[in-house]
Design an enzyme around this catalytic site. Sequence first.
Site, PDB file in Angstrom:
ATOM      1  CB  ALA A   1     -15.744   2.453  32.124  1.00 50.97           C
TER       2      ALA A   1
ATOM      3  CD  GLN B   1      -5.330   1.435  22.813  1.00 53.54           C
ATOM      4  OE1 GLN B   1      -4.489   1.121  23.675  1.00 53.54           O
ATOM      5  NE2 GLN B   1      -6.757   1.481  23.141  1.00 53.54           N
TER       6      GLN B   1
ATOM      7  CG  ASP C   1       3.268 -11.711  37.572  1.00 54.24           C
ATOM      8  OD1 ASP C   1       2.052 -12.194  37.750  1.00 54.24           O
ATOM      9  OD2 ASP C   1       3.246 -11.155  36.447  1.00 54.24           O
TER      10      ASP C   1
ATOM     11  CG  HIS D   1       1.268 -10.863  33.324  1.00 55.57           C
ATOM     12  ND1 HIS D   1       1.266 -10.949  34.775  1.00 55.57           N
ATOM     13  CD2 HIS D   1      -0.098 -10.694  33.093  1.00 55.57           C
ATOM     14  CE1 HIS D   1      -0.024 -10.975  35.058  1.00 55.57           C
ATOM     15  NE2 HIS D   1      -0.827 -10.899  34.199  1.00 55.57           N
TER      16      HIS D   1
END
Length: 328
Positions: free
Chosen positions: A13, A114, A161, A189
Amino acid sequence: MKTPLRVAVTGAAGQIGYSLLFRIASGAMFGPDQPVILQLIEAPIEKAMQALQGVSMELDDCAFPLLKGQVLTDDPNVGFKDANWCLLVGAKPRGAGMERADLLKDNGKIFIGQGKVIDAVAAGDARVVVVGNPANTNCMIAASQAKRLPSDRYTAMVRLDQNRAQAQIAKKSGRDLTDVKDVFIYGNHSPTMFPAYAHATIGGKPAAGVINDTAWLQGAFCETVGKRGAAIIAARGLSSAASAANALVDHVRDLRTPGVVHSVGVKSAGEYGFDPEVWAGMPVRTTTPGSWEVVRGYAMDDFAKTKLAATNKELVEERALVVDMLKG
Ligand code: NAX
């Protein structure tokens, strides 16, 4: 009709989710003949789950022929169940005055949890892509929890990137974007990552020769690509979302397309001097759908070596900040 792929997306969301889900459901990520079931995972917060309901209604209202089902949940055990692709977009944002170490630790807890669940319940062929920042280190954390899935199934997204670097080189040279090839991202990153220009080509010729401006390549180019995220926040008041979602579409599509060489954050085996315990952006060649090998042997000059060492140092430092969490 092919069997639908189960695609789990965390942070569904959020901003990136709002651009991403519609691209997946339309076929942009997995192809125009590949049905999908979206397994949308949000944080266990009422407002987030309510927003997710709204996104789901909009997905219904698109009447996408390839979208064969939606699962909406705040339970990772449900959301990652039998998932073929696990796209980990959701993460805790850096709050005002928050130390980087605290951000790493807070997100570390999410990615440990997770990572455990994915290893336990996702499909046997599961691939995991981490977008939530700090993406490389979060990817390393999620992979550290795996007993079943091999570490090469876990990749971090540095494709935004690469796309940014390709666009800057096209603009500077005044050439079409499609003429610019082989711009690869090395390292983290973050602003330390290195957009290697020495092997890039424009219309088949070395980009450095066509551009003929070493000061720009080593200065403004690296700086613009490295700090693009901050520039977008400054201009838009919000972080990059549509371009991040687009980069994730590119990342997954190219990871499923044998022969393509593209920038991916993967577990280092010491290539280009990266520490073997970190996930670093490097050029990889897709071998079979979902599998890859690092493209070795790109020569690096002194400037490149200095940049590689700096981004490696940051990755090693990030790992050191969370390493105690990995054991528990
Ligand atoms: P948003 O804050 O808009 O959305 C994040 C969503 O994740 C929220 O809806 C939140 O409720 C959810 N969430 C938080 N914890 C969760 C959990 N444990 N399980 C499931 N959902 C959870 O952020 P957005 O702009 O969408 O960015 C998402 C992440 O991508 C951020 O960490 C951001 O820094 C990172 N980015 C990474 C990029 C990359 O190239 N790797 C570029 C873009 C982006 O900055």
